[in-house]
Write an enzyme that holds these catalytic residues in place. Structure first.
Site, PDB file in Angstrom:
ATOM      1  N   GLY A  46       0.954  -1.223   0.041  1.00 29.08           N
ATOM      2  CA  GLY A  46      -0.028  -0.063   0.175  1.00 29.08           C
ATOM      3  C   GLY A  46       0.961   1.105   0.110  1.00 29.08           C
ATOM      4  CD  GLN A  51       3.419   5.758   2.790  1.00 25.19           C
ATOM      5  OE1 GLN A  51       2.387   5.317   2.270  1.00 25.19           O
ATOM      6  NE2 GLN A  51       4.451   5.045   3.307  1.00 25.19           N
ATOM      7  CB  CYS A  91       5.248   2.282   7.651  1.00 23.79           C
ATOM      8  SG  CYS A  91       4.747   3.593   6.981  1.00 23.79           S
ATOM      9  CG  LEU A  92       6.403   0.829   1.856  1.00 22.87           C
ATOM     10  CD1 LEU A  92       5.719   1.172   0.263  1.00 22.87           C
ATOM     11  CD2 LEU A  92       7.483  -0.258   1.553  1.00 22.87           C
ATOM     12  CG  HIS A 133      -0.521   1.343   7.386  1.00 22.82           C
ATOM     13  ND1 HIS A 133       0.414   0.905   8.429  1.00 22.82           N
ATOM     14  CD2 HIS A 133       0.090   2.303   6.746  1.00 22.82           C
ATOM     15  CE1 HIS A 133       1.727   1.565   8.034  1.00 22.82           C
ATOM     16  NE2 HIS A 133       1.630   2.244   7.053  1.00 22.82           N
ATOM     17  CD  GLU A 134      -1.495   2.774   2.802  1.00 17.40           C
ATOM     18  OE1 GLU A 134      -1.015   3.779   2.633  1.00 17.40           O
ATOM     19  OE2 GLU A 134      -0.539   1.637   2.889  1.00 17.40           O
ATOM     20  CG  HIS A 137       0.587   6.933   5.618  1.00 15.20           C
ATOM     21  ND1 HIS A 137       1.661   7.326   6.173  1.00 15.20           N
ATOM     22  CD2 HIS A 137       0.802   5.300   5.202  1.00 15.20           C
ATOM     23  CE1 HIS A 137       2.297   6.375   6.087  1.00 15.20           C
ATOM     24  NE2 HIS A 137       2.018   5.243   5.875  1.00 15.20           N
TER      25      HIS A 137
HETATM   26 ZN    ZN Z   1       2.903   3.441   5.925  1.00 13.54          ZN
END
Ligand code: ZN
Length: 173
Positions: A46, A51, A91-92, A133-134, A137
């Site tokens: 995702g 991000q 998380c990226l 999660h998204e 963000h």
């Molecule tokens: Zn994340």
């Protein structure tokens, strides 16, 4: 279409409350393509617009399960939440960290799709976790905000001593 730089913990772009997209036109579709390219290049499941430094309420996801198609949500909102579940999450934007996070087990989420059509998703399992999660963000919230203060302190200390290049073993988003 291009692979963009993923913003990391400490970048103010990750802490903004994003604005809704006015319309789903060519610009939004170009952003969606960038998000998909960047998510796949990072092997993520995702990725949300902030991000890559764009403060709009848009994210993409692909949890790589056969029965669940990849997708995009523009201006998403969670309209139902049920149950609770604890799972490890990554998380990226905080690539070296992972931690057990409590989330709702099931959610129903509504928003717009790539062509501006209305979308409603009933999710459980990893998809439910990913969508929550998204959505976080888009409000400037990271998973480290959802753990106890002591855990957060330990995570941030680990982050400050990280070796570049480590990758989480759990799916990151
Ligand atoms: Zn994340």
């Amino acid at each position: 279409m291009s692979v963009c730089r993923i913003r990391l913990l400490g970048d103010p772009a990750l802490r903004q409350v994003c604005e809704p997209a006015d319309e789903v036109g060519a610009e939004v579709r170009a952003l969606i393509d960038d998000l998909l390219d960047t998510m796949y290049a990072a092997d993520g499941i995702g990725l949300a617009a902030p991000q890559i430094g764009v403060p709009l309420r848009i994210f993409v996801y692909d949890i790589r399960e056969q029965d669940i198609a990849p997708g995009v949500l523009v201006n998403p909102r969670i309209v139902e939440r049920h149950g609770q579940i604890k799972e490890e999450e990554g998380c990226l934007s905080i690539p070296e960290l992972r931690e057990i996070v409590t989330r709702n087990a099931q959610v129903v989420i509504e928003g717009l799709g790539r062509e501006g059509e209305e979308v409603r998703i009933e999710a459980d399992g990893l998809l439910s976790r990913c969508l929550q999660h998204e959505c976080d963000h888009l409000d400037g919230v990271l998973f480290i905000d959802l753990v106890s203060p002591l855990k957060r302190k330990m995570l941030l200390s680990k982050w400050s001593k990280r070796e570049p290049g480590e990758r989480p073993a759990v799916p990151a988003m």
